[in-house]
Design an enzyme around this catalytic site. Structure first.
Site, PDB file in Angstrom:
ATOM      1  N   PHE A  41      15.236   0.688  48.328  1.00  0.00           N
ATOM      2  CA  PHE A  41      15.425   0.116  49.649  1.00  0.00           C
ATOM      3  C   PHE A  41      14.116  -0.057  50.407  1.00  0.00           C
ATOM      4  O   PHE A  41      14.126  -0.508  51.542  1.00  0.00           O
ATOM      5  CB  PHE A  41      16.375   0.984  50.472  1.00  0.00           C
ATOM      6  CG  PHE A  41      17.801   0.886  50.022  1.00  0.00           C
ATOM      7  CD1 PHE A  41      18.530  -0.272  50.221  1.00  0.00           C
ATOM      8  CD2 PHE A  41      18.413   1.951  49.386  1.00  0.00           C
ATOM      9  CE1 PHE A  41      19.839  -0.367  49.810  1.00  0.00           C
ATOM     10  CE2 PHE A  41      19.725   1.866  48.974  1.00  0.00           C
ATOM     11  CZ  PHE A  41      20.443   0.703  49.184  1.00  0.00           C
TER      12      PHE A  41
ATOM     13  N   ASP B 194      22.717   7.747  44.099  1.00  0.00           N
ATOM     14  CA  ASP B 194      21.417   7.846  43.424  1.00  0.00           C
ATOM     15  C   ASP B 194      20.900   9.282  43.504  1.00  0.00           C
ATOM     16  O   ASP B 194      19.806   9.538  43.992  1.00  0.00           O
ATOM     17  CB  ASP B 194      20.414   6.873  44.051  1.00  0.00           C
ATOM     18  CG  ASP B 194      19.193   6.644  43.151  1.00  0.00           C
ATOM     19  OD1 ASP B 194      19.257   7.025  41.959  1.00  0.00           O
ATOM     20  OD2 ASP B 194      18.191   6.087  43.630  1.00  0.00           O
TER      21      ASP B 194
ATOM     22  N   LYS C 235       8.182   5.006  46.615  1.00  0.00           N
ATOM     23  CA  LYS C 235       8.765   3.669  46.597  1.00  0.00           C
ATOM     24  C   LYS C 235      10.160   3.759  46.017  1.00  0.00           C
ATOM     25  O   LYS C 235      10.366   4.376  44.977  1.00  0.00           O
ATOM     26  CB  LYS C 235       7.911   2.716  45.757  1.00  0.00           C
ATOM     27  CG  LYS C 235       6.492   2.537  46.273  1.00  0.00           C
ATOM     28  CD  LYS C 235       5.692   1.574  45.399  1.00  0.00           C
ATOM     29  CE  LYS C 235       4.287   1.391  45.935  1.00  0.00           C
ATOM     30  NZ  LYS C 235       3.492   0.432  45.114  1.00  0.00           N
TER      31      LYS C 235
END
Length: 640
Positions: free
Chosen positions: A315, A427, A312
């Site tokens: 986005f 990220d 998860k």
């Protein structure tokens, strides 16, 4: 005499069983080294990127631009965008273990050597954007393992080799912007690009190849050609119409009824599925991807069952799926697919990630768009993510961790320095670095990153990322750049060393809230063994650990301008230039400390890096590992 003879015989038997032993000539010279040196000698290298290629070496696996297998066989020659010129030596055919050749965006000239057809293990060949001329060698048809072939933007001429029809595994072919002529084999590749060749044509229309230049052909995702039917088909259609002319009225009524039924069903289905052929999304550049229907992906994931969730993210969720042919895929179901801005995000990812092809980047396999859904399909990575593998038993060995670091760094170099426009990941973390079947690093989840055209940075009102990996300037101002990713990569290196996530490491009782300061303290006191993952035991090289920690600290310096570029990071991880860079950075630290001491005596200063880290750790001390963060920037500077 007998014992020494026996030992020599035993040594001979053992050494001959090594895969790399077959590479040694009768004189004990590594044949791969010889081939690479010949290649180097025919290339002009103005920036010295190949200077580590030493003809006296017996191990090319430590050389820049070279990738090796666990058996120390050369499997990759990757030197894109290095300003190389000169000729590509036929000796490349002696590197028979090559799987990847990336020489795009240089100025290499001359013919493509026919000896390249000897590379039977080759999967990716990219010679695009050079100055190669002459015909494509017919020996290319011998590359039966080839999956990606890019020869675009050269001055190649002549026909495309008919023997290339043997390339049964070819997925993508780009021959655009050359001077090629003649037909392309009918079943060559699922996706290919031949625009910019004045006299190239479809194999079914060979009679038109040498007349006036036809308009460039267009291709749908399934490879079907556009354009009119051939003359024979038109004749058959005419005869059919004449034979059944007497029933035209009845047929018209039937067609009208069928049309009404189709319209009614289409209107009903629009509530569920979106027809991607409609005019409003024709501007999507689909690239090298396959289009799936929503029902196909629904069936593949068993209705997006919770038991198939792989992860998860910020986005959306990622699901494990299996296609009807047995292919395993990972399906990312984007959040708020029908929300404002969702389509733009989806288009960005489909357009950009389909063009980002690199062995250390996750390739986009397909997509799906409906009125309410946006989904992306990727190859399934059997070994999961680096984050999950670091938590598993047995511990990931040190050599594999180093290889992961270099691979992930190379993937980021491609995003930052070889994509136009450049792609900022925003990220970078262990959970977003996947492992293929050979435990090679594959960077994923970069498709929705902010894209920079030719500016140095981007300012956004929202900060996306993972707590513990976000660069201080990005969190405080919303300003991201390639150095933002460098910061995240530095934290990733510490995760590889410690076996812990950033939050796990930062929350321990000894160094809560000041992780980087504590790491630097241990490094300066020569106590790096305190940092090393306990699961490794003594199975690591202390010098290599110290060097990786130094690179991590260079990447996580407080000021973005002091952080290295990712291409410099790759070189340092490979042992080139780290000592000089570390000495220079130590000078920065000393000057900053003196400045800070003076400012404490004269005024109340802004918080330095250490205070920022401590404050950051306190603010988010209640978050769990790998928590995603989407917050408003504290302060914005520059245009939004």
């Amino acid at each position: 005499m007998e014992p020494p003879f026996f030992l020599l015989l035993l040594l001979l038997v053992v050494s001959s069983s090594s895969p790399s032993a077959a590479l040694l000539s009768a004189k004990g010279v590594n044949n791969e080294v010889q081939a690479l040196i010949v290649i180097k000698n025919l290339l002009k290298d103005p920036h010295g990127v190949l200077k580590s290629w030493d003809q006296n070496s017996v191990d090319p696996c430590s050389w820049a631009m070279i990738t090796c297998s666990p058996d120390f066989l050369v499997t990759g020659l990757e030197a894109p965008s290095q300003h190389l010129s000169g000729l590509l030596s036929p000796s490349i055919g002696n590197l028979t273990n090559l799987e990847t050749v990336l020489l795009q965006n240089n100025n290499i000239t001359g013919p493509i050597p026919a000896e390249i057809g000897r590379l039977e293990n080759l999967k990716t060949l990219d010679l695009s954007s050079n100055s190669f001329y002459g015909e494509i060698p017919s020996s290319v048809g011998h590359l039966e393992s080839l999956q990606y072939l890019r020869l675009n933007n050269n001055t190649l001429s002549g026909p495309f080799p008919s023997a290339s029809a043997n390339l049964s595994h070819l997925v993508f072919l780009d021959l655009s912007y050359n001077n090629l002529s003649g037909p392309i084999p009918e079943s060559l590749a699922r996706t290919y690009n031949i625009v910019g060749n004045p006299l190239i044509c479809d194999a079914n229309r060979e009679q038109d190849c040498y007349g006036t230049a036809p308009m460039p052909m267009s291709y749908s995702l399934n490879g079907s050609r556009g354009g009119a039917l051939p003359p024979a088909a038109r004749d058959r259609g005419h005869k059919f119409a004449v034979a059944f002319g007497s029933t035209a009225g009845c047929m018209g009524l039937l067609l009208l009824a069928a049309g009404f039924l189709f319209w009614w069903r289409h209107r009903r289905n629009r509530q569920i599925l979106f027809d991607v052929d409609e005019q409003q999304i024709e501007n999507v550049n689909l690239g090298n991807v396959k289009r799936f229907s929503f029902r196909e992906l629904q069936a593949a994931t068993e209705g997006f069952s919770g038991k198939n969730i792989l992860g998860k993210g910020g986005f959306g969720n990622v699901y494990r799926g299996q296609l009807p042919d047995g292919t395993l895929v990972a399906v990312k179901r984007l959040k708020d697919g029908n929300a404002a801005g969702g389509e733009a995000q989806f288009q960005t990812e489909v357009e950009m990630i389909s063009l980002a092809l690199h062995r250390n980047l996750l390739r986009l396999y397909g997509f799906c768009m409906t009125a309410t859904e946006r989904l992306l399909v990727y190859p399934f990575m059997s070994n999961g993510s680096v984050a999950s593998r670091l938590k598993a038993k047995p511990a990931l060995e040190w050599g594999t961790r180093r290889r992961i670091a270099v691979g992930a760094a190379r993937g980021l170099v491609y995003l930052h320095e070889q994509c136009d426009p450049k792609i900022i990941h925003r990220d970078v973390k262990a959970a977003n670095v996947l492992l293929d079947e050979a435990c090679e690093a594959v960077v994923g989840d970069f498709g929705l990153a902010k894209l920079l055209d030719h500016r140095e940075s981007h300012v956004t009102t929202a900060v996306r990322g993972t707590v513990g990996h976000i660069a201080p300037e990005y969190l405080s101002t919303g300003q991201s750049s390639d150095r933002t990713d460098v910061f995240g990569f530095g934290i990733l290196l510490l995760e590889l060393v410690t076996g812990q996530t950033a939050l796990e490491f930062g929350k321990s009782s000894n160094h809560k809230g000041a992780m980087l300061d504590w790491v630097k303290k241990m490094q300066s006191e020569k106590k790096v063994e305190v940092l090393v993952d306990k699961g490794l035991g003594g199975g690591y090289d202390r010098v290599e650990v110290e060097e990786m920690v130094q690179v991590a600290l260079l990447c996580t310096q407080y000021l973005p301008a002091h952080r290295p570029r990712m291409s410099d990071v790759v070189r340092m991880l490979e042992g080139d230039g780290l000592a000089d860079r570390w000495e220079k950075a130590s000078g920065h630290s000393t000057a900053a400390a003196d400045s800070l001491s003076h400012s404490h005596r004269t005024s109340d200063p802004a918080p330095p890096a250490a205070d920022f880290a401590a404050a950051f750790g306190r603010c988010f001390s209640d978050l769990t590992d790998d928590s995603s963060l989407l917050v408003q920037a504290v302060e914005l500077s520059g245009p939004r």
